[in-house]
Design a protein around this motif. Sequence first.
Motif, mmCIF file in Angstrom:
data_model
loop_
_atom_site.group_PDB
_atom_site.id
_atom_site.type_symbol
_atom_site.label_atom_id
_atom_site.label_comp_id
_atom_site.label_asym_id
_atom_site.label_seq_id
_atom_site.Cartn_x
_atom_site.Cartn_y
_atom_site.Cartn_z
ATOM 1 N N GLU A 114 11.833 -6.691 -20.340
ATOM 2 C CA GLU A 114 12.710 -5.534 -20.496
ATOM 3 C C GLU A 114 12.875 -5.304 -21.996
ATOM 4 O O GLU A 114 12.805 -6.239 -22.793
ATOM 5 N N ASN A 115 13.133 -4.063 -22.378
ATOM 6 C CA ASN A 115 13.405 -3.830 -23.790
ATOM 7 C C ASN A 115 14.411 -2.706 -23.953
ATOM 8 O O ASN A 115 14.715 -1.970 -23.021
ATOM 9 N N ALA A 116 14.952 -2.629 -25.166
ATOM 10 C CA ALA A 116 15.943 -1.605 -25.493
ATOM 11 C C ALA A 116 15.865 -1.337 -26.984
ATOM 12 O O ALA A 116 15.221 -2.070 -27.740
ATOM 13 N N GLN A 117 16.538 -0.267 -27.403
ATOM 14 C CA GLN A 117 16.471 0.152 -28.801
ATOM 15 C C GLN A 117 17.625 -0.455 -29.602
ATOM 16 O O GLN A 117 18.784 -0.375 -29.198
ATOM 17 N N GLY A 118 17.296 -1.061 -30.733
ATOM 18 C CA GLY A 118 18.313 -1.532 -31.659
ATOM 19 C C GLY A 118 19.034 -2.780 -31.192
ATOM 20 O O GLY A 118 18.939 -3.202 -30.032
ATOM 21 N N ASN A 119 19.763 -3.392 -32.125
ATOM 22 C CA ASN A 119 20.554 -4.570 -31.785
ATOM 23 C C ASN A 119 21.587 -4.261 -30.715
ATOM 24 O O ASN A 119 21.773 -5.028 -29.770
ATOM 25 N N THR A 120 22.255 -3.127 -30.863
ATOM 26 C CA THR A 120 23.281 -2.752 -29.890
ATOM 27 C C THR A 120 22.681 -2.542 -28.509
ATOM 28 O O THR A 120 23.271 -2.940 -27.493
ATOM 29 N N GLY A 121 21.483 -1.956 -28.460
ATOM 30 C CA GLY A 121 20.845 -1.699 -27.175
ATOM 31 C C GLY A 121 20.498 -2.956 -26.411
ATOM 32 O O GLY A 121 20.770 -3.061 -25.210
ATOM 33 N N VAL A 122 19.896 -3.945 -27.096
ATOM 34 C CA VAL A 122 19.514 -5.172 -26.380
ATOM 35 C C VAL A 122 20.744 -5.966 -25.961
ATOM 36 O O VAL A 122 20.792 -6.529 -24.852
ATOM 37 N N VAL A 123 21.756 -5.997 -26.814
ATOM 38 C CA VAL A 123 22.972 -6.740 -26.470
ATOM 39 C C VAL A 123 23.680 -6.087 -25.292
ATOM 40 O O VAL A 123 24.163 -6.774 -24.378
ATOM 41 N N SER A 124 23.742 -4.761 -25.277
ATOM 42 C CA SER A 124 24.386 -4.056 -24.154
ATOM 43 C C SER A 124 23.661 -4.325 -22.844
ATOM 44 O O SER A 124 24.294 -4.525 -21.797
ATOM 45 N N MET A 125 22.322 -4.350 -22.882
ATOM 46 C CA MET A 125 21.562 -4.611 -21.667
ATOM 47 C C MET A 125 21.811 -6.031 -21.153
ATOM 48 O O MET A 125 21.995 -6.243 -19.951
ATOM 49 N N VAL A 126 21.866 -6.995 -22.055
ATOM 50 C CA VAL A 126 22.122 -8.377 -21.634
ATOM 51 C C VAL A 126 23.539 -8.519 -21.077
ATOM 52 O O VAL A 126 23.768 -9.229 -20.092
ATOM 53 N N ALA A 127 24.492 -7.847 -21.703
ATOM 54 C CA ALA A 127 25.879 -7.927 -21.233
ATOM 55 C C ALA A 127 26.027 -7.389 -19.809
ATOM 56 O O ALA A 127 26.916 -7.820 -19.060
ATOM 57 N N ARG A 128 25.140 -6.466 -19.410
ATOM 58 C CA ARG A 128 25.189 -5.889 -18.057
ATOM 59 C C ARG A 128 24.360 -6.682 -17.049
ATOM 60 O O ARG A 128 24.413 -6.377 -15.860
ATOM 61 N N THR A 129 23.604 -7.686 -17.518
ATOM 62 C CA THR A 129 22.616 -8.342 -16.657
ATOM 63 C C THR A 129 22.837 -9.848 -16.636
ATOM 64 O O THR A 129 22.491 -10.548 -17.600
ATOM 65 N N GLU A 130 23.388 -10.372 -15.569
ATOM 66 C CA GLU A 130 23.577 -11.812 -15.470
ATOM 67 C C GLU A 130 22.219 -12.507 -15.461
ATOM 68 O O GLU A 130 21.297 -12.100 -14.760
#
Length: 368
Positions: free
Chosen positions: A220-236
């Motif tokens: 999985e991937n996301a944009q920017g530091n904020t993007g990857v952290v937000s995705m992990v925070a939503r995904t156990e």
Amino acid sequence: MAPRLFPTLALTSAALLALTACGSDYPLGPEQEAAAQHGSDLTGTLSGSGSSAQNAAMDAWRAGFNLLHPKAQVQYSPDGSGAGRTAFLAGAVEFAGSDAYLDAEEMERAKEVCGPEGAFNVPAYVSPIAVGFNLPGITELNMDAATIAGIFKGEITNWSDPAIAEQNPGVELPDLRITRVSRGDDSGTTENFTEYLHAVAPDVWTAEPSDAFPPEFVAENAQGNTGVVSMVARTEGAVTYADDSAVGPPLGKVNLKVGDDYVPVSSEGAAIALDEAEPAEGRPEYDLALELDRTTTAEGAYPLLLVSYHVWCTTYDDPEKIELIKTFAKYVLSPEGQAVAAESAKSAPISERLSERAIESVERISAR
């Protein structure tokens, strides 16, 4: 071996702030007080683009600079280091924030925009990169570089894997699939992360360091530091790497194995690792690119860090902007500017010696 540029950083951000405040109502000291009382005549707009890791520090620098010079404006777009360097080399912005210094090819290209002496890099922001994960009830885990590399290659796929469990006795690890999240944009954070893995666990992480995450390992991937952290925070069960300033609850963090010890992520650990750095070879004397020792075993060092640079031209077309450029660049590099960043972004202030050398480089900027 080239001589070290700077001593171990001894002042914490709190101590620096205490020194600069001196009990005054003006936290940046006499210069801010004079500006507030008498006003600054500095005007103009300065634009930059680049590192999202620098974004929290940049917000603090812009705010602090605005207090000193309310008629001047600094704009910054945190589009990622690769995008920032591209914009800078195209002449679209006056400076770039980049978690990797310009390479030889980019330095040559910079002459087209910056004149015959080209561009130069000065370290502006030093921060640890955290490996953050989402496992409710677990706030920290111990891992060596080979385990981290195995996770991000997709070879270690479950949190109960023996490679993780053996380093964390007493921790009840769940039988849960690991979801790895990487940066989708070209990123200096990715380049520093992959450089660390390649240096410390080369038998596992065989891919060369790059600002683009290896496509064969992407889950999985996301944009920017904020993007990857937000995705992990939503995904156990998810895990990522990001500038430490962006990683907080509910995410836990990995303690990195350095030598025989597991070292928690911290600005102090990053400062110790920075002290092991050497000047990069083959650079102009005014360019302060650094080579980090990722394999250091110095006590307390946290070698998974990034040194984020500000990239400036040696000359600019608009003579009226030179004062603004130099004043902002020197503010960022000053003890006051570094203290402001440390307070807001958990960064490690650059040493006094490195600050002095960087400001000397900035003083070379002139109009053409």
